[in-house]
Design a protein around this motif. Sequence first.
Motif, PDB file in Angstrom:
ATOM      1  N   TYR A 267      -4.721   0.238  -9.338  1.00 50.81           N
ATOM      2  CA  TYR A 267      -5.980  -0.275  -8.284  1.00 50.81           C
ATOM      3  C   TYR A 267      -6.003   0.410  -6.953  1.00 50.81           C
ATOM      4  O   TYR A 267      -6.942   0.894  -6.407  1.00 50.81           O
ATOM      5  N   ARG A 268      -4.771   0.697  -6.466  1.00 46.28           N
ATOM      6  CA  ARG A 268      -4.762   1.331  -5.204  1.00 46.28           C
ATOM      7  C   ARG A 268      -5.221   2.710  -5.283  1.00 46.28           C
ATOM      8  O   ARG A 268      -5.740   2.978  -4.224  1.00 46.28           O
ATOM      9  N   SER A 269      -4.868   3.424  -6.294  1.00 41.49           N
ATOM     10  CA  SER A 269      -5.140   4.711  -6.337  1.00 41.49           C
ATOM     11  C   SER A 269      -6.604   4.803  -6.602  1.00 41.49           C
ATOM     12  O   SER A 269      -7.338   6.003  -6.269  1.00 41.49           O
TER      13      SER A 269
ATOM     14  N   ASN B  80       0.716  -1.309  -0.006  1.00 34.41           N
ATOM     15  CA  ASN B  80      -0.005  -0.036  -0.154  1.00 34.41           C
ATOM     16  C   ASN B  80       0.972   1.247  -0.038  1.00 34.41           C
ATOM     17  O   ASN B  80       0.312   2.310  -0.261  1.00 34.41           O
ATOM     18  N   SER B  81       2.174   1.237   0.332  1.00 32.23           N
ATOM     19  CA  SER B  81       2.951   2.111   0.219  1.00 32.23           C
ATOM     20  C   SER B  81       4.048   2.140  -0.893  1.00 32.23           C
ATOM     21  O   SER B  81       4.673   3.227  -1.041  1.00 32.23           O
TER      22      SER B  81
ATOM     23  N   ASP C 178      -6.420   1.653  -0.060  1.00 29.46           N
ATOM     24  CA  ASP C 178      -5.693   0.562   0.573  1.00 29.46           C
ATOM     25  C   ASP C 178      -6.239  -0.913   0.180  1.00 29.46           C
ATOM     26  O   ASP C 178      -7.415  -1.171   0.219  1.00 29.46           O
ATOM     27  N   ILE C 179      -5.127  -1.607  -0.284  1.00 26.04           N
ATOM     28  CA  ILE C 179      -5.252  -3.127  -0.583  1.00 26.04           C
ATOM     29  C   ILE C 179      -5.364  -3.894   0.505  1.00 26.04           C
ATOM     30  O   ILE C 179      -4.497  -3.910   1.254  1.00 26.04           O
TER      31      ILE C 179
ATOM     32  N   ILE D 298      -1.061  -2.700 -10.058  1.00 31.55           N
ATOM     33  CA  ILE D 298      -1.269  -2.479  -8.322  1.00 31.55           C
ATOM     34  C   ILE D 298      -1.365  -1.086  -7.898  1.00 31.55           C
ATOM     35  O   ILE D 298      -2.282  -0.877  -7.308  1.00 31.55           O
TER      36      ILE D 298
ATOM     37  N   ASP E 198      -8.360  -8.444  -1.881  1.00 32.52           N
ATOM     38  CA  ASP E 198      -8.398  -7.667  -3.232  1.00 32.52           C
ATOM     39  C   ASP E 198      -7.358  -8.165  -4.205  1.00 32.52           C
ATOM     40  O   ASP E 198      -7.567  -7.759  -5.190  1.00 32.52           O
TER      41      ASP E 198
END
Length: 296
Positions: free
Chosen positions: A264-266, A240-241, A270-271, A261, A275
Motif C-alpha cells: 500500500y505504501r509503495s 512509513n520507513s 506515505d501512510i 502495508i 489510511d
Amino acid sequence: MQNDKTNILKSYLNYSKSQKIGVIMLFAIIIILQGYYFFYNFDVPKIDVKAKESWLSNQKSIDSLKFLAANSKNKTTIYPFNPNFITDFKGYKLGMKVAEIDRLLAFRKENKYVNSAEEFQIVTKISDSLLNAISPYFKFPEWAKNKKSNYQVYSKKDFYSKEKMVVLDINTATKEDLMKVYGIGDKISDRILNEKEKYGCFVSMEQINNIWGLTPEVIEKLNASFIIKSISNVKKININSASSKDLTKFPFFNYQLAKDIVTYRSMNGDIKIEDLTKIKGFPVDKIKIIALYLEF
C-alpha cells in the motif's frame, strides 16, 4: 410314543463309543448345573455395618490424600486466594466435586460472599478433610474477618472499597504489586510483565484482555487496581520507513499484513493514520491502540 422311544434307543445303540461317552457327559453336566442352581444360595450378602462405617470414616482421609496427590503430581505451588472467586477449573484443581463448585457459583450469583472457611464449607458442603487441606490458603479481606453474621449481601463496590485500595500505574507495577491481586500468582504475573515488555508499555488497559489465563473476575480486579498513567516507554515503529521484516516484529502485525502495508505504501506514498482502515486485513477493531505504537 412307544415307537419314538424305541427309535431313540436304537439310534443311541448305533452311536460309536466316543459319541456315547459324549452324550453321557452332556447329561452329567446338565444334572450338575441343575443341582448347583437349586442348592446354591444366591442371596446378596449383607454388608457388615462396622465395615461400612469404617469405610465412610476413611473417605475423609481419601479426599485429603487426593488433594495432596494431585498437587504433588503437578508440582503446583498454591498461592493464597479468595475462595469467593474460585472458578470451575480452580475448584477442580483443588479437589472439589462438580456439585460443590456449582453450589458456590450459585451462591455468588446471588451477590453474596463467604467470609470464613466455616461459611465456605456450609455453602459448598465439602468434607472436613478437604477443608483442612485448602483453607490455610484462603485469603479474606481484613474487614471480612470481623463480620459476625453469615451470608450478608454485599455489592462488588462495597467488597473492594472496604479495603484501602491504592491504584497504581500498571506500567510501573512490579511482580509483587501484581501478585497482591486475588487470582494472580507467580506465572500469571510473569505473563503480564512479559506482555508489557513486548510493547515497552501498555497504552490501554484493554490489552490485559489479550493475556492468556486471566479470568473475567481477575481482569475486573486488575482494572480496579491499576490504570495507565504514563506511556513514556512505548516502543514505536515508523510505518512509513520500516521494512516488512521489521513490521512483522510488531506484535499486532503478521507476515501477510506487513506485506500488505509495504504494498500500500509503495502504491500510495506515505501512510497517514486515516489510511490504516484502507489497508487490506488491518485489525480496525484495535486501531486506537495500534496507532499509539506507530509513527507516521
